[in-house]
Design a protein around this motif. Sequence first.
Motif, PDB file in Angstrom:
ATOM      1  N   LYS A 100      -2.909  14.203   1.306  1.00 12.48           N
ATOM      2  CA  LYS A 100      -3.625  13.277   0.439  1.00 12.48           C
ATOM      3  C   LYS A 100      -3.052  11.866   0.537  1.00 12.48           C
ATOM      4  O   LYS A 100      -3.790  10.879   0.575  1.00 12.48           O
ATOM      5  CB  LYS A 100      -3.569  13.769  -1.011  1.00 12.48           C
ATOM      6  CG  LYS A 100      -4.444  12.985  -1.978  1.00 12.48           C
ATOM      7  CD  LYS A 100      -5.913  13.156  -1.645  1.00 12.48           C
ATOM      8  CE  LYS A 100      -6.792  12.439  -2.665  1.00 12.48           C
ATOM      9  NZ  LYS A 100      -8.224  12.488  -2.278  1.00 12.48           N
ATOM     10  N   HIS A 101      -1.720  11.759   0.582  1.00 14.62           N
ATOM     11  CA  HIS A 101      -1.089  10.450   0.737  1.00 14.62           C
ATOM     12  C   HIS A 101      -1.584   9.761   2.005  1.00 14.62           C
ATOM     13  O   HIS A 101      -1.946   8.578   1.992  1.00 14.62           O
ATOM     14  CB  HIS A 101       0.437  10.596   0.802  1.00 14.62           C
ATOM     15  CG  HIS A 101       1.062  10.974  -0.506  1.00 14.62           C
ATOM     16  ND1 HIS A 101       2.072  11.905  -0.582  1.00 14.62           N
ATOM     17  CD2 HIS A 101       0.817  10.574  -1.785  1.00 14.62           C
ATOM     18  CE1 HIS A 101       2.435  12.048  -1.848  1.00 14.62           C
ATOM     19  NE2 HIS A 101       1.687  11.261  -2.592  1.00 14.62           N
ATOM     20  N   GLU A 104       0.829  -1.207   0.000  1.00 16.29           N
ATOM     21  CA  GLU A 104       0.000   0.000   0.000  1.00 16.29           C
ATOM     22  C   GLU A 104       0.863   1.256   0.000  1.00 16.29           C
ATOM     23  O   GLU A 104       0.609   2.205  -0.759  1.00 16.29           O
ATOM     24  CB  GLU A 104      -0.932   0.007   1.211  1.00 16.29           C
ATOM     25  CG  GLU A 104      -1.791   1.270   1.291  1.00 16.29           C
ATOM     26  CD  GLU A 104      -2.606   1.369   2.559  1.00 16.29           C
ATOM     27  OE1 GLU A 104      -3.843   1.225   2.480  1.00 16.29           O
ATOM     28  OE2 GLU A 104      -1.992   1.583   3.638  1.00 16.29           O
ATOM     29  N   ASN A 147      -5.012   8.320   1.887  1.00  7.48           N
ATOM     30  CA  ASN A 147      -5.128   7.104   1.075  1.00  7.48           C
ATOM     31  C   ASN A 147      -4.517   5.871   1.731  1.00  7.48           C
ATOM     32  O   ASN A 147      -4.733   4.752   1.250  1.00  7.48           O
ATOM     33  CB  ASN A 147      -4.474   7.321  -0.296  1.00  7.48           C
ATOM     34  CG  ASN A 147      -5.245   8.319  -1.145  1.00  7.48           C
ATOM     35  OD1 ASN A 147      -6.438   8.534  -0.940  1.00  7.48           O
ATOM     36  ND2 ASN A 147      -4.567   8.944  -2.096  1.00  7.48           N
ATOM     37  N   LEU A 148      -3.737   6.058   2.788  1.00  7.18           N
ATOM     38  CA  LEU A 148      -3.098   4.921   3.455  1.00  7.18           C
ATOM     39  C   LEU A 148      -4.077   4.288   4.454  1.00  7.18           C
ATOM     40  O   LEU A 148      -3.893   4.341   5.675  1.00  7.18           O
ATOM     41  CB  LEU A 148      -1.808   5.378   4.137  1.00  7.18           C
ATOM     42  CG  LEU A 148      -0.689   5.833   3.188  1.00  7.18           C
ATOM     43  CD1 LEU A 148       0.482   6.418   3.968  1.00  7.18           C
ATOM     44  CD2 LEU A 148      -0.213   4.677   2.305  1.00  7.18           C
ATOM     45  N   ARG A 167       2.504   1.958  -3.336  1.00  8.56           N
ATOM     46  CA  ARG A 167       1.574   2.492  -4.336  1.00  8.56           C
ATOM     47  C   ARG A 167       1.439   4.011  -4.188  1.00  8.56           C
ATOM     48  O   ARG A 167       1.315   4.736  -5.172  1.00  8.56           O
ATOM     49  CB  ARG A 167       0.194   1.835  -4.193  1.00  8.56           C
ATOM     50  CG  ARG A 167       0.110   0.426  -4.740  1.00  8.56           C
ATOM     51  CD  ARG A 167      -1.337  -0.023  -4.898  1.00  8.56           C
ATOM     52  NE  ARG A 167      -2.074  -0.042  -3.648  1.00  8.56           N
ATOM     53  CZ  ARG A 167      -2.133  -1.091  -2.827  1.00  8.56           C
ATOM     54  NH1 ARG A 167      -1.480  -2.214  -3.141  1.00  8.56           N
ATOM     55  NH2 ARG A 167      -2.824  -1.034  -1.706  1.00  8.56           N
ATOM     56  N   GLU A 168       1.444   4.480  -2.952  1.00  4.84           N
ATOM     57  CA  GLU A 168       1.292   5.910  -2.685  1.00  4.84           C
ATOM     58  C   GLU A 168       2.617   6.664  -2.754  1.00  4.84           C
ATOM     59  O   GLU A 168       2.675   7.810  -3.196  1.00  4.84           O
ATOM     60  CB  GLU A 168       0.665   6.124  -1.302  1.00  4.84           C
ATOM     61  CG  GLU A 168      -0.816   5.876  -1.235  1.00  4.84           C
ATOM     62  CD  GLU A 168      -1.612   6.813  -2.126  1.00  4.84           C
ATOM     63  OE1 GLU A 168      -1.353   8.029  -2.098  1.00  4.84           O
ATOM     64  OE2 GLU A 168      -2.474   6.324  -2.871  1.00  4.84           O
TER      65      GLU A 168
END
Length: 519
Positions: A375-376, A360, A379-380, A363-364
């Motif tokens: 934002k990162h 994960e 998304n985690l 990906r970020e």
Amino acid sequence: MFKLMKMNKIHIKTMKYNYECLRKYSYTFLQNINNESFGDVKSYSEIPGPKPIPILGNTWRFIPYIGDFKIQEIDKVSMRLYNNYGDIVKIGGLLGRPDMIFLYDANEIQKIFRSEEAMPHRPSMPSLNYYKHTLRKEFFKDNNAGIIAVHGESWSEFRSKVQQVMLQPRIASMYVSAIEESSLSFIKRIGKIKDKNDEVPSNFLNEINKWSLESIARVVLDIRLGCMDDESNLETQQLIDAVHTFFTNVGILELKFPFWKLFNTPKWINYVDALDTIVGFTRKYANIAMEKSRENIKKMDELSLLERILQIENENTSNLAAVLALDLFLVGIDTTANAVGSVLYQLASHPDKQRILHEEIMRELPIDDMKMTRKHLENLKYLKACIRETLRLYPVVIGNGRCMTKDTVIKGYHIPKGVQVVFQHYVISNQEKYFPRSNEFLPERWLNKNESHHTFASLPFGFGRRMCLGRRFADLEIAIVISKIIQKYRLEYNYEKLDYHINPLYTPKGPLKLRFINI
């Protein structure tokens, strides 16, 4: 005229009678609500719990060698009490302090939180209260005693000054870069201290404390302390040791017989010395931060947390700055460090979960030196689930509570004013009825939309008006440092499984001899 006066007297008497009837009816109605009109309220004496003995009450249970309540094993004591007595347990007959009610029911905890008054009282900390309001009252003056071990108008006034800044997620996210910078310094420090087998030394938790202190100082005061430098300032280690001493001694001073109220015991002297060290440190660096702020004109997004608060309050006092810094250092260094240590240990012990998390993060943040953004972090999702699951299984603070400011009813029992009700979060969050497969590390449970959880069954930061003031920043610090570590290293733990104990917070019992293997 006489008839009119007579009629007025009769009218007044009638109004008085009606008012009295209404008052009695309202009182009875409210009593019925408070007394849970679904059944008879049982007396306070009927609450189950360990029986006190003459003279020593239940205080004897905390006495070394003869007592069966070891402070370092309060988690196990609490679990045993729940298994023996059920959802509510009374610990009465505690010399020098009020009775305690241990509560293990999330529904009842929810009721208490939802109905609490504007200025709720936490269970008192007489030792810290005495330090702030008597021993060092010249420092904690003008309603600036902070928020810890403070109640009433003084607490409300101080908290109102700081909470509108500290509890806003938008403001917390402005410090991502500062915390990331401290976390990258910590990554470099790990590379220096690990041995040829990639294993960190047995005092690794102390290294995490250095990172925690550095992060708090950057956020609160916009000061770099250099805690992780090879030639780090001796003062920073003294502060870390002092905070540890505070937490180690506060449980002993509060739960055992308070001899410190009669004479200066060795524990009390160490406790006061530790607090004096923390006060001296925070006063010095708060003054440095204030002077630095006066000399430099900053943009809004460059302000320290302290500068934001002083700007909103239109204040420029070093005393407010020092007291705020004191409270944040006091409860923010050890707690955040222990949480990080616990998350790292759980990930090292569950390589399958660690692998999912690493995928994960990559990906970020596919590039090592890629700057993190708000934002990162949003998304985690799996990262947040890993942190939340760790704090469910092993909350850093295993209990919280309220001191009853009025008579009330809990679990059908009458609870008098002044009794301390302790919410046993560790036991509750490890119960099958709230979390199926509760003894397993399952971050996925927080991501499964089909699996709902009782909101009050896991409260690592408390709830309500006295919720942890620094929780937004603690969340941010933990998430950033874990993500940066897992981005660079694969974690391993190759020893016997560690038990957990209170030392002084809830933490793995034994050295965190983790391996940090470069990916």
